[in-house]
Write a protein that holds these residues in place. Sequence first.
Motif, PDB file in Angstrom:
ATOM      1  N   ILE A   1       0.873  -1.179   0.000  1.00 59.39           N
ATOM      2  CA  ILE A   1       0.000   0.000   0.000  1.00 59.39           C
ATOM      3  C   ILE A   1       0.909   1.227   0.000  1.00 59.39           C
ATOM      4  CG2 ILE A   1      -1.803   1.252   1.253  1.00 59.39           C
ATOM      5  CD1 ILE A   1      -2.405  -1.423   2.709  1.00 59.39           C
ATOM      6  N   PRO A   2       0.736   2.137  -0.943  1.00 60.39           N
ATOM      7  CA  PRO A   2       1.575   3.348  -0.950  1.00 60.39           C
ATOM      8  C   PRO A   2       1.396   4.135   0.354  1.00 60.39           C
ATOM      9  CG  PRO A   2       0.354   3.151  -3.006  1.00 60.39           C
ATOM     10  CD  PRO A   2      -0.174   2.097  -2.082  1.00 60.39           C
ATOM     11  N   SER A   3       2.471   4.694   0.850  1.00 55.90           N
ATOM     12  CA  SER A   3       2.433   5.383   2.146  1.00 55.90           C
ATOM     13  C   SER A   3       1.503   6.595   2.140  1.00 55.90           C
ATOM     14  CB  SER A   3       3.835   5.803   2.574  1.00 55.90           C
ATOM     15  OG  SER A   3       4.382   6.685   1.616  1.00 55.90           O
ATOM     16  N   GLU A   4       1.347   7.248   0.999  1.00 51.45           N
ATOM     17  CA  GLU A   4       0.461   8.421   0.954  1.00 51.45           C
ATOM     18  C   GLU A   4      -1.009   8.039   1.146  1.00 51.45           C
ATOM     19  OE1 GLU A   4       1.623   7.309  -3.274  1.00 51.45           O
ATOM     20  OE2 GLU A   4       2.741   7.877  -1.491  1.00 51.45           O
ATOM     21  N   CYS A   5      -1.338   6.771   0.898  1.00 53.92           N
ATOM     22  CA  CYS A   5      -2.724   6.316   1.113  1.00 53.92           C
ATOM     23  C   CYS A   5      -3.101   6.345   2.592  1.00 53.92           C
ATOM     24  CB  CYS A   5      -2.910   4.901   0.572  1.00 53.92           C
ATOM     25  SG  CYS A   5      -2.910   4.816  -1.222  1.00 53.92           S
ATOM     26  N   PHE A   6      -2.117   6.246   3.465  1.00 48.14           N
ATOM     27  CA  PHE A   6      -2.389   6.265   4.901  1.00 48.14           C
ATOM     28  C   PHE A   6      -2.666   7.675   5.424  1.00 48.14           C
ATOM     29  CE2 PHE A   6      -0.123   2.269   4.335  1.00 48.14           C
ATOM     30  CZ  PHE A   6      -0.949   1.406   5.045  1.00 48.14           C
ATOM     31  N   ARG A   7      -2.503   8.682   4.570  1.00 49.81           N
ATOM     32  CA  ARG A   7      -2.766  10.060   4.975  1.00 49.81           C
ATOM     33  C   ARG A   7      -3.960  10.687   4.263  1.00 49.81           C
ATOM     34  NH1 ARG A   7       2.695   9.590   4.680  1.00 49.81           N
ATOM     35  NH2 ARG A   7       2.928  10.574   2.653  1.00 49.81           N
ATOM     36  N   ASP A   8      -4.591   9.935   3.352  1.00 53.36           N
ATOM     37  CA  ASP A   8      -5.712  10.480   2.592  1.00 53.36           C
ATOM     38  C   ASP A   8      -6.757   9.392   2.355  1.00 53.36           C
ATOM     39  OD1 ASP A   8      -7.428  11.832   0.931  1.00 53.36           O
ATOM     40  OD2 ASP A   8      -5.965  12.219  -0.650  1.00 53.36           O
ATOM     41  N   LYS A   9      -7.936   9.575   2.920  1.00 54.16           N
ATOM     42  CA  LYS A   9      -8.970   8.535   2.814  1.00 54.16           C
ATOM     43  C   LYS A   9      -9.452   8.318   1.385  1.00 54.16           C
ATOM     44  CE  LYS A   9     -11.951  10.636   5.598  1.00 54.16           C
ATOM     45  NZ  LYS A   9     -13.130  10.873   6.410  1.00 54.16           N
ATOM     46  N   LYS A  10      -9.439   9.363   0.555  1.00 50.49           N
ATOM     47  CA  LYS A  10      -9.867   9.191  -0.834  1.00 50.49           C
ATOM     48  C   LYS A  10      -8.858   8.357  -1.619  1.00 50.49           C
ATOM     49  CE  LYS A  10     -12.691  13.310  -1.043  1.00 50.49           C
ATOM     50  NZ  LYS A  10     -12.880  14.641  -1.575  1.00 50.49           N
ATOM     51  N   MET A  11      -7.574   8.598  -1.369  1.00 50.89           N
ATOM     52  CA  MET A  11      -6.547   7.806  -2.040  1.00 50.89           C
ATOM     53  C   MET A  11      -6.622   6.346  -1.597  1.00 50.89           C
ATOM     54  SD  MET A  11      -3.217  10.260  -2.173  1.00 50.89           S
ATOM     55  CE  MET A  11      -2.299   9.139  -3.181  1.00 50.89           C
ATOM     56  N   MET A  12      -6.877   6.135  -0.309  1.00 55.05           N
ATOM     57  CA  MET A  12      -7.000   4.775   0.203  1.00 55.05           C
ATOM     58  C   MET A  12      -8.197   4.081  -0.437  1.00 55.05           C
ATOM     59  SD  MET A  12      -5.722   2.404   2.160  1.00 55.05           S
ATOM     60  CE  MET A  12      -4.777   3.006   3.533  1.00 55.05           C
ATOM     61  N   SER A  13      -9.286   4.801  -0.578  1.00 59.83           N
ATOM     62  CA  SER A  13     -10.482   4.249  -1.205  1.00 59.83           C
ATOM     63  C   SER A  13     -10.206   3.853  -2.651  1.00 59.83           C
ATOM     64  CB  SER A  13     -11.628   5.253  -1.129  1.00 59.83           C
ATOM     65  OG  SER A  13     -12.786   4.737  -1.707  1.00 59.83           O
ATOM     66  N   ARG A  14      -9.509   4.717  -3.370  1.00 62.60           N
ATOM     67  CA  ARG A  14      -9.158   4.412  -4.756  1.00 62.60           C
ATOM     68  C   ARG A  14      -8.259   3.173  -4.845  1.00 62.60           C
ATOM     69  NH1 ARG A  14      -7.019   9.655  -5.915  1.00 62.60           N
ATOM     70  NH2 ARG A  14      -8.751  10.915  -5.239  1.00 62.60           N
TER      71      ARG A  14
END
Length: 109
Positions: free
Chosen positions: A90-103
């Motif tokens: 999981i890219p680390s930036e996904c842990f700081r943005d819920k929309k990126m995590m959702s994508r």
Amino acid sequence: MTQQTRPTALNGPKNDYHLLPVTDRQMRYARAIAEKSALEIPVEAQRDRRLLSDWISAHKPRGTSQFDNYPTGKQVAFAERISRSKRRPIPSECFRDKKMMSRWIDQNK
């Protein structure tokens, strides 16, 4: 062949055994929201946990915390489960943005 019908009581018990009662903590939070915003909690919502949860979600004050944009714990847990099963990091930036995590979740299901 005649069918016998059982008499039903009009004022008998209702088929609401599947409804979960409201928790004390949930009711206290709903009352606090209602007092602050001068709203009334619907009677149906005071009896059904799901309805009260929906009412709280619709009326709770929106905070401006730095963590509001972070993914939820459930989202992170689901993404980590996908990551393990698909062997994809999981890219680390996904842990700081819920929309990126959702994508990321949608693309890797």
